[in-house]
Scaffold this motif. Sequence first.
Motif, PDB file in Angstrom:
ATOM      1  N   TYR A   1       5.885   6.988  11.641  1.00 15.12           N
ATOM      2  CA  TYR A   1       6.664   6.097  10.779  1.00 15.12           C
ATOM      3  C   TYR A   1       7.456   6.899   9.753  1.00 15.12           C
ATOM      4  O   TYR A   1       8.651   6.635   9.527  1.00 15.12           O
ATOM      5  N   ALA A   2       6.808   7.879   9.135  1.00 16.67           N
ATOM      6  CA  ALA A   2       7.484   8.702   8.119  1.00 16.67           C
ATOM      7  C   ALA A   2       8.648   9.478   8.736  1.00 16.67           C
ATOM      8  O   ALA A   2       9.717   9.612   8.121  1.00 16.67           O
ATOM      9  N   LYS A   3       8.464   9.975   9.960  1.00 15.72           N
ATOM     10  CA  LYS A   3       9.532  10.730  10.630  1.00 15.72           C
ATOM     11  C   LYS A   3      10.728   9.828  10.949  1.00 15.72           C
ATOM     12  O   LYS A   3      11.882  10.259  10.836  1.00 15.72           O
ATOM     13  N   LEU A   4      10.439   8.599  11.355  1.00 17.38           N
ATOM     14  CA  LEU A   4      11.513   7.688  11.758  1.00 17.38           C
ATOM     15  C   LEU A   4      12.176   6.988  10.580  1.00 17.38           C
ATOM     16  O   LEU A   4      13.248   6.409  10.726  1.00 17.38           O
ATOM     17  N   ASN A   5      11.534   7.041   9.417  1.00 19.94           N
ATOM     18  CA  ASN A   5      12.059   6.369   8.225  1.00 19.94           C
ATOM     19  C   ASN A   5      12.135   7.349   7.056  1.00 19.94           C
ATOM     20  O   ASN A   5      11.418   7.198   6.055  1.00 19.94           O
TER      21      ASN A   5
ATOM     22  N   GLY B   1      14.119   7.735   4.703  1.00 21.26           N
ATOM     23  CA  GLY B   1      14.518   7.179   3.411  1.00 21.26           C
ATOM     24  C   GLY B   1      13.343   6.787   2.546  1.00 21.26           C
ATOM     25  O   GLY B   1      13.414   6.839   1.321  1.00 21.26           O
ATOM     26  N   ILE B   2      12.249   6.390   3.181  1.00 17.14           N
ATOM     27  CA  ILE B   2      11.041   6.022   2.435  1.00 17.14           C
ATOM     28  C   ILE B   2       9.896   6.967   2.772  1.00 17.14           C
ATOM     29  O   ILE B   2       9.034   7.232   1.953  1.00 17.14           O
TER      30      ILE B   2
ATOM     31  N   TYR C   1       6.592   8.548   3.651  1.00 13.23           N
ATOM     32  CA  TYR C   1       5.239   8.038   3.434  1.00 13.23           C
ATOM     33  C   TYR C   1       4.988   7.929   1.938  1.00 13.23           C
ATOM     34  O   TYR C   1       5.281   8.855   1.179  1.00 13.23           O
TER      35      TYR C   1
ATOM     36  N   THR D   1       5.625  -1.403  11.398  1.00  9.90           N
ATOM     37  CA  THR D   1       7.046  -1.176  11.113  1.00  9.90           C
ATOM     38  C   THR D   1       7.732  -2.489  10.730  1.00  9.90           C
ATOM     39  O   THR D   1       8.511  -2.541   9.766  1.00  9.90           O
ATOM     40  N   ASN D   2       7.424  -3.562  11.459  1.00 12.42           N
ATOM     41  CA  ASN D   2       8.020  -4.868  11.137  1.00 12.42           C
ATOM     42  C   ASN D   2       7.526  -5.388   9.787  1.00 12.42           C
ATOM     43  O   ASN D   2       8.302  -5.951   9.006  1.00 12.42           O
TER      44      ASN D   2
ATOM     45  N   ALA E   1       9.194  -3.520   7.016  1.00 14.78           N
ATOM     46  CA  ALA E   1      10.591  -3.936   6.838  1.00 14.78           C
ATOM     47  C   ALA E   1      10.683  -5.084   5.833  1.00 14.78           C
ATOM     48  O   ALA E   1      11.695  -5.248   5.151  1.00 14.78           O
TER      49      ALA E   1
ATOM     50  N   ARG F   1       8.828  -3.199   2.263  1.00 16.03           N
ATOM     51  CA  ARG F   1       9.108  -1.792   1.931  1.00 16.03           C
ATOM     52  C   ARG F   1       9.707  -1.634   0.534  1.00 16.03           C
ATOM     53  O   ARG F   1       9.526  -0.597  -0.108  1.00 16.03           O
TER      54      ARG F   1
END
Length: 400
Positions: free
Chosen positions: A218-222, A224-225, A227, A263-264, A267, A270
């Motif tokens: 999740y941290a790699k794909l996002n 901007g935020i 972890y 992830t959902n 969203a 967040r």
Amino acid sequence: MSSLHKSRIADFQDVLKEPTIALEKLRELSFSGIPCEGGLRCLCWKILLNYLPLERASWTSILAKQRELYSQFLREMIIQPGIAKANMGVSREDVTFEDHPLNPNPDSRWNTYFRDNEVLLQIDKDVRRLCPDISFFQRATEYPCLLILDPQNEFETLRKRVEQTTLKSQTVARNRSGVTNMSSPHKNSASSSLNKYELLPNGCEAHWEVVERILFIYAKLNPGIAYVQGMNEIVGPLYYTFATDPNSEWKEHAEADTFFCFTNLMAEIRDNFIKSLDDSQCGITYKMEKVYSTLKDKDAELYLKLQEQNIKPQFFAFRWLTLLLSQEFLLPDVIRIWDSLFADDNRFDFLLLVCCAMLILIREQLLEGDFTVNMRLLQDYPITDVCQILQKAKELQDSQ
């Protein structure tokens, strides 16, 4: 099992077997609690969190597609630099400067690897102490990552990566409310010996390692935020629910399904984790103030008492709202609360009412207590009957 409970199970089964799920009916049923029998909660949460669509016929293909996508994320984001080339038969002499650990280019794979480790160390620290009041997360999963078991894959487990690195973890956006205590009093009662973990043999994985991998991807794909501390408390109940489902297929794919549901969910919440949005209308400060404005409307005397004592909502409501009450109650009670939160068609407006109900239900103690006593009450909430809290919150909702 009571006839009423059997009737509720039948109601859920009737809704879930329709070719197109009646979402409003499912929300209405789920709001009052989802039975744990027959994997009903696991399926309902996937629908309520928009992972599964309302058309039953598409479920099989969507699940297969998403699970394969998650496997692709693992293959692309966890294999360490240099290994991929070794797998393709590239010799050590053919490794270019781009692949070298000392490459100063900030965009090189090795620099990315080292930056990732800083986030990984914070994730690792948090997931190892996840839900210490139960042993589940320390136990081995029946379904370790297939990439670990495949001898053709030079797949690096994150646990091994943490053990091998000597990097110091940077502080990752901790509690912004000024209150340093992010842990629950319920969970603090667990033995401090939890820091000493029994090492599992090669080829085995503890459930906390699965959660670690979900958060890392999740941290790699996002970016901007990335972890933020506390996300582990959000993903934990989701993964536990999916990984303990009686359906072996659901359990086998609990990791991928949890990732997409998490992830959902992120969203939608967040903004609570993004410091720059704290004071915006979608940020956590606005929501904390909304708890107090609701309290002022429902119980002006209690509101004024808290104001007089200068008990600001960020002293307690920051944690309540950001972590969806996951640190205020034991895991089975958190899961029951989440049934109602996920079923809320206004998406977490009901959470504000739950927080307000929690205050009103201890109003007599708060009216009598001084600042110190009241802070202790709010940071170690005394009522454990979550059904009572949810019932009060529903009364507040109906009176609006």
